[in-house]
Design a protein around this motif. Structure first.
Motif, short mmCIF file in Angstrom:
data_model
loop_
_atom_site.label_atom_id
_atom_site.label_comp_id
_atom_site.label_asym_id
_atom_site.label_seq_id
_atom_site.Cartn_x
_atom_site.Cartn_y
_atom_site.Cartn_z
N ALA B 10 0.83 -1.20 0.00
CA ALA B 10 0.00 0.00 0.00
C ALA B 10 0.86 1.25 0.00
O ALA B 10 0.58 2.23 -0.71
N LYS B 11 1.97 1.21 0.75
CA LYS B 11 2.82 2.39 0.83
C LYS B 11 3.49 2.68 -0.52
O LYS B 11 3.61 3.83 -0.93
N ARG B 12 3.89 1.60 -1.18
CA ARG B 12 4.55 1.79 -2.48
C ARG B 12 3.57 2.38 -3.49
O ARG B 12 3.90 3.26 -4.26
N ILE B 13 2.33 1.87 -3.43
CA ILE B 13 1.33 2.39 -4.37
C ILE B 13 1.05 3.86 -4.08
O ILE B 13 0.96 4.69 -4.98
N ARG B 17 1.47 7.07 -6.48
CA ARG B 17 0.38 8.00 -6.80
C ARG B 17 0.75 9.44 -6.51
O ARG B 17 0.49 10.33 -7.29
N LEU B 18 1.41 9.64 -5.35
CA LEU B 18 1.77 11.00 -4.93
C LEU B 18 2.71 11.64 -5.96
O LEU B 18 2.55 12.80 -6.32
N MET B 19 3.65 10.84 -6.42
CA MET B 19 4.61 11.34 -7.40
C MET B 19 3.87 11.79 -8.65
O MET B 19 4.11 12.88 -9.18
N TRP B 20 2.95 10.94 -9.07
CA TRP B 20 2.19 11.26 -10.28
C TRP B 20 1.41 12.54 -10.08
O TRP B 20 1.41 13.45 -10.91
N ALA B 21 0.77 12.67 -8.90
CA ALA B 21 -0.04 13.85 -8.62
C ALA B 21 0.84 15.10 -8.59
O ALA B 21 0.46 16.15 -9.12
N ALA B 22 2.02 14.99 -7.98
CA ALA B 22 2.91 16.15 -7.89
C ALA B 22 3.32 16.61 -9.28
O ALA B 22 3.31 17.81 -9.58
N ALA C 212 10.46 -2.50 -9.73
CA ALA C 212 10.31 -1.15 -9.21
C ALA C 212 9.04 -0.51 -9.76
O ALA C 212 8.62 -0.81 -10.87
N THR C 213 8.43 0.37 -8.95
CA THR C 213 7.30 1.14 -9.45
C THR C 213 7.85 2.34 -10.20
O THR C 213 9.04 2.63 -10.16
N LYS C 214 6.96 3.06 -10.87
CA LYS C 214 7.37 4.24 -11.61
C LYS C 214 8.02 5.27 -10.68
O LYS C 214 8.99 5.93 -11.04
N PHE C 215 7.46 5.36 -9.44
CA PHE C 215 8.05 6.28 -8.47
C PHE C 215 9.48 5.88 -8.16
O PHE C 215 10.39 6.71 -8.15
N ASP C 216 9.69 4.57 -7.88
CA ASP C 216 11.04 4.09 -7.57
C ASP C 216 11.99 4.43 -8.71
O ASP C 216 13.09 4.95 -8.49
N VAL C 217 11.54 4.13 -9.94
CA VAL C 217 12.40 4.35 -11.09
C VAL C 217 12.75 5.82 -11.23
O VAL C 217 13.91 6.19 -11.39
N THR C 218 11.73 6.67 -11.12
CA THR C 218 11.95 8.09 -11.32
C THR C 218 12.82 8.68 -10.21
O THR C 218 13.83 9.34 -10.46
N ALA C 219 12.42 8.42 -8.95
CA ALA C 219 13.08 9.09 -7.84
C ALA C 219 14.43 8.46 -7.51
O ALA C 219 15.34 9.14 -7.05
N LYS C 220 14.56 7.15 -7.73
CA LYS C 220 15.79 6.50 -7.30
C LYS C 220 16.75 6.18 -8.44
O LYS C 220 17.90 5.86 -8.20
#
Lengths: 277, 312, 321
Positions: B10-13, B17-22, C212-220
């Motif tokens: 859940a935290k990863r999701i 999401r937050l990144m996308w929203a930002a 990795a998620t898109k966030f992981d890929v982008t941020a890390k």
């Protein structure tokens, strides 16, 4: 600069073998290399090469990648001049004219030595302008001469029938094989004595490759041809003589059928039988 | 053996999401800003736009003021800038990309050009003031060298004084680094194989450039040139320094004419407290933006026209 | 038939009249000389800028009737009042602090917004969205800065800032700073996007393959890999902000004061130069000359920043070549 005393124009050579004539090595030598060594900056890429190439024959340079065969080819028209740090010592002579002479007019040399590259590289111009490019640089032709020259060059590269109705359309619209034949026509139009081909079929499909190979066999009646290839079947199909390079050294050279069937050196045998490379 | 704690799905999701929203939020801000800008200007300015606004000279009464002088001034100055900066920029780019070998001097020149592109435009104004307007004080304005007569559009005096030609050259200094850098990028994008082909046919260096590299790079170079010119036509600071901030009541007649330009006129009006002047400032901005839009349209047309013959 | 054509072609190719080699050599030489001359123009520009600024600045510091002006008093003085009062004071710190305040506000606005927009463009947006957004940014990049100054005066300050707090005057650092931020936004965005897009796709694929998620890929992965390019983008954009003139001349006010309060008016180095060159200060006067010293200071600051940015960018490009 013209050098009529040392330059023999291609058509003035007598006794060109016609197609199908049995292959004999003649004494007529086009290129002589003696003790040729070459460097890129501090890397020595060629070690004391001694090699003669006969006129009006096809000579193939073979060997694994990085063996120096393309470098050697690029010294024959001094294309290496464009690479910072490239230098060579020893002797290369084309019909007696020394090519490593610093006073040599490289522009004139390249007019006498045509080159065809690995990937077809037509100019983003019309088919006509591509072929007429070289001639226009060096001489002033009448319109009819130029048109005839373009036509004969395209016929010589077996492309005329395919493009005669669209000479003014862009060369980029041609297929890969057609583009490569256009590049051959472009080189021919300048009236060279020697044609250099740097893996001319490596970017082409098998059918286009076959048509280019056939073309090479026909063109040796008029030109001395040096072809670099890493395809041994190709070397055996198109060439009269073959030189095998390994790690910057010339290992063995001789008539193609001899070199492929009864090589003298162990390394050559390993390479032509596909044991390495 | 399991070591380490797994991060809850859940935290990863959520972080995803937050990144996308930002990112989406940030992008929205950029779009909103542009909309707010255009809407503000449209609301303020459309009322004041009229034919007489385009064809009248400046006036103390906002209702009677017009922009013919700065409009023509901008055209003159920008034309001179283009005539100087485009060839010089392309020439420099050709030398650096096609002629100069890799050397210390070349990389110094290159570094110098990127430094020049970061010099504030107002500093170029100071250079231009000393060099063009005053000619380093070598000759005073009262006893200037004169070439041609005042009837001709090529009438010239040295020092230039705060004239159209001084303005054009000033802007040329400002945009030259941009012009050089964009032309270099255009030349660099021409495939090396084309140069090799031309060289192998026995072309000289210049023949390679003239017949092959330059035609292939031209659409991109022209795009860069037009971007440079839209930068030039929007510049006010350096022209303000050289004294282009005059109340001008005539359109330029020759190279020595006094001038003002649209951005300076906008600055003049926007800086006044009365809101009527803000309205005509906004109207002038609309004209300025229309001119810029026209520039960009020309760029697109040139690009398409020049690219056509390359396609089969 | 091919070989006959080849021989005919060879024959025809000799027919034309040979172009004169001597003329061609001369022509090539002149072209090359011209190109070198054009290239030297940009070097000359730098030399003349530095010479003019140095000469005039020395003139300012050695004025006979103003012995109180020294490098020390210039760089440490906290009061800048060249035009008012009986005795003019030339302490450049208020101008520098005004410049930095406006630049800081611009950076705080433009750096995160620009970087996130760049991430959106390079990692999330569909090609269609991307091309629309790119043209929005191109429009923003093409808007003359005087227009942003007008926007600060007529929209940002009265409709965004003054409703928040009555302490904002007509001219204030905040409004000007935000407008400068909008101006540098396209620069931050397009340069950072370039940096992110040069990160090889294989790095991204590698990370995705590890779950990795898109966030992981982008941020890390992507941002760390493109970091020096992004830093260079920030530096170059901030340099533009420091040198920006028309926005601050319109919207920041004309009072040089040492403050960090964004609702106050401040004077930047560039705005002071505008004030002097627009005014009637006599060309030999001390105020007039002081503007050259200010210009030189500005030039040095921006020169060092661009240099640093260019070097970072060069290193970064070499990493991926």
């Amino acid at each position: 600069m013209e050098q009529p005393t040392t330059t023999s124009t291609p058509h003035s050579h007598s006794g060109s073998p016609s197609i199908g004539e049995p292959m004999t090595l003649r004494n007529d030598t086009a290129i002589e290399m003696q003790n040729l060594s070459a460097w890129y900056s501090k890397n020595q890429v060629l070690h004391a090469i001694d090699l003669d190439i006969a006129a009006k024959q096809v000579c193939a340079f073979i060997g694994p990648s990085g063996c120096g065969k393309s470098t050697l080819l690029r010294w024959l028209n001094r294309m290496n001049d464009t690479i910072p740090g490239a230098r060579a010592t020893g002797k290369i002579a084309l019909h007696g004219v020394s090519l490593l002479d610093s006073a040599l007019d490289v522009v004139d040399l390249r007019r006498r030595v045509g080159m065809v590259f690995q990937k077809p590289n037509p100019f983003p111009k019309s088919i006509f302008d591509n072929v007429a490019f070289g001639p226009r640089l060096h001489r002033i032709y009448s319109r009819t001469d130029l048109e005839e020259l373009v036509e004969q060059s395209l016929r010589a590269s077996a492309l005329w029938d395919e493009v005669k109705d669209r000479l003014t359309s862009s060369a980029l619209g041609l297929s890969g094989g057609q583009q490569q034949r256009l590049c051959i026509a472009r080189a021919i139009a300048v009236g060279p004595e020697l044609l250099l081909m740097d893996e001319p079929c490596s970017a082409l499909d098998p059918r286009s490759t076959a048509s280019i190979e056939e073309l090479i066999r026909e063109l040796r009646a008029t030109y001395t041809i040096v072809i670099v290839t890493h395809n041994m079947q190709q070397a055996s199909r198109v060439s009269d003589s073959t030189a095998f390079f390994y790690e910057g050294k010339l290992v063995e050279t001789g008539p193609t059928d001899v070199l492929f069937t009864t090589p003298k050196e162990r390394r050559t045998e390993d390479y032509v039988t596909g044991r390495f490379g | 053996m399991k070591t380490g704690r797994t991060i809850p799905q859940a935290k990863r999701i959520l972080s995803n999401r937050l990144m996308w929203a930002a990112c989406l939020g940030a992008t929205t801000i950029a779009v909103l800003v542009l909309s707010a800008l255009l809407i503000t200007i449209a609301i303020e300015g459309t009322g004041a736009l009229s034919w007489s606004f385009l064809t009248s000279f400046a006036s103390r009464k906002p209702a009677q003021a017009g922009i013919i002088a700065p409009l023509m001034g901008s055209i003159w100055v920008c034309a001179i800038c283009a005539i100087v900066a485009i060839p010089v920029g392309i020439g420099t780019a050709i030398y650096l990309e096609e002629y100069a070998r890799r050397s210390r001097i070349k990389s110094l020149i290159q570094l110098n050009i990127s430094n020049l592109s970061g010099v504030p435009s107002i500093v170029y104004g100071i250079l231009a003031l000393v060099a063009f307007v005053r000619f380093f004080g070598i000759r005073s304005a009262d006893d200037a060298w004169t070439f041609g007569n005042a009837e001709s559009i090529f009438y010239l005096q040295i020092p230039f004084g705060p004239s159209v030609i001084a303005g054009g050259l000033t802007l040329a200094l400002v945009v030259l680094p941009i012009m050089i850098i964009s032309s270099q990028e255009a030349l660099r994008s021409v495939p090396q194989s084309l140069r090799q082909a031309a060289l192998a046919l026995g072309s000289t260096q210049w023949q390679v450039v003239w017949h092959v590299t330059l035609p292939a790079a031209l659409p991109t170079i022209m795009t860069g040139a037009i971007l440079s010119m839209s930068r030039a036509i929007g510049e006010a600071a350096p022209l303000l320094v050289i004294g282009g901030f005059l109340l001008v009541f005539q359109t330029p007649a020759n190279l020595m004419s006094d001038f003002t330009v649209l951005p300076l006129q906008i600055y003049n009006w926007a800086g006044r407290p009365q809101s009527d002047f803000h309205k005509i400032a906004a109207a002038a901005i609309i004209v300025q933006l229309v001119v810029l839009l026209a520039f960009n349209t020309i760029a697109i047309i040139i690009r398409q026209k020049l690219q056509r013959p390359l396609q089969s | 038939m091919t070989s006959i054509a080849a021989r005919t072609a060879a024959e025809i190719s000799q027919r034309g009249r040979i172009r004169s080699a001597a003329f061609q050599g001369f022509f090539e030489g002149s072209i090359k000389a011209t190109l070198i001359a054009l290239t030297l123009l940009s070097v000359l520009t730098t030399v003349v800028i530095i010479a003019v600024l140095v000469e005039e600045t020395i003139g300012f510091f050695t004025m006979a009737d103003h012995p109180e002006i020294s490098l020390w008093s210039f760089f440490t003085g906290t009061e800048w009042s060249p035009l008012l009062g009986a005795k003019p004071l030339f302490g450049v710190l208020p101008l520098i602090s005004g410049t930095l305040l406006v630049t800081a506000i611009a950076g705080i606005f433009a750096m995160p917004v620009g970087l996130l927009t760049a991430v959106f463009l390079s990692e999330y947006a569909s090609p269609r969205t991307r091309s629309i957004l790119k043209s929005v940014l191109e429009v923003l990049a093409g808007v003359p800065t005087v227009v942003y100054g007008f926007f600060a005066l007529t929209f940002i300050t009265p409709y965004l800032l003054q409703p928040l707090s009555s302490s904002f005057g007509t001219y204030n650092a905040m409004g000007a700073g935000i407008a400068v931020g909008i101006m540098i936004l396209p620069i931050v965005c397009s340069l950072s996007e370039d940096a992110l897009r040069t990160v090889p796709q294989s790095l991204r694929d590698g990370a995705y393959a590890l779950g990795a998620t898109k966030f992981d890929v982008t941020a890390k992965v992507v941002i760390p890999a493109g970091l020096s390019g992004v830093v260079a983008a920030f530096l170059l954009a901030l340099t533009r902000a420091i040198g920006e003139t028309m926005i601050v001349a319109l919207a920041a006010g004309g009072l040089a004061q040492l403050t960090v309060n964004p609702s106050q008016q401040v004077q930047t180095m560039t705005a002071y130069m505008v004030q002097i060159f627009l005014g009637d200060a006599p060309a030999a006067g001390v105020e007039y000359r002081s503007s050259y010293a200010v210009a030189f200071t500005l030039f040095l600051i921006t020169f060092i920043m661009t240099w640093t940015g260019a070097i970072i960018l060069k290193r970064y490009r070499e990493e991926y070549e």
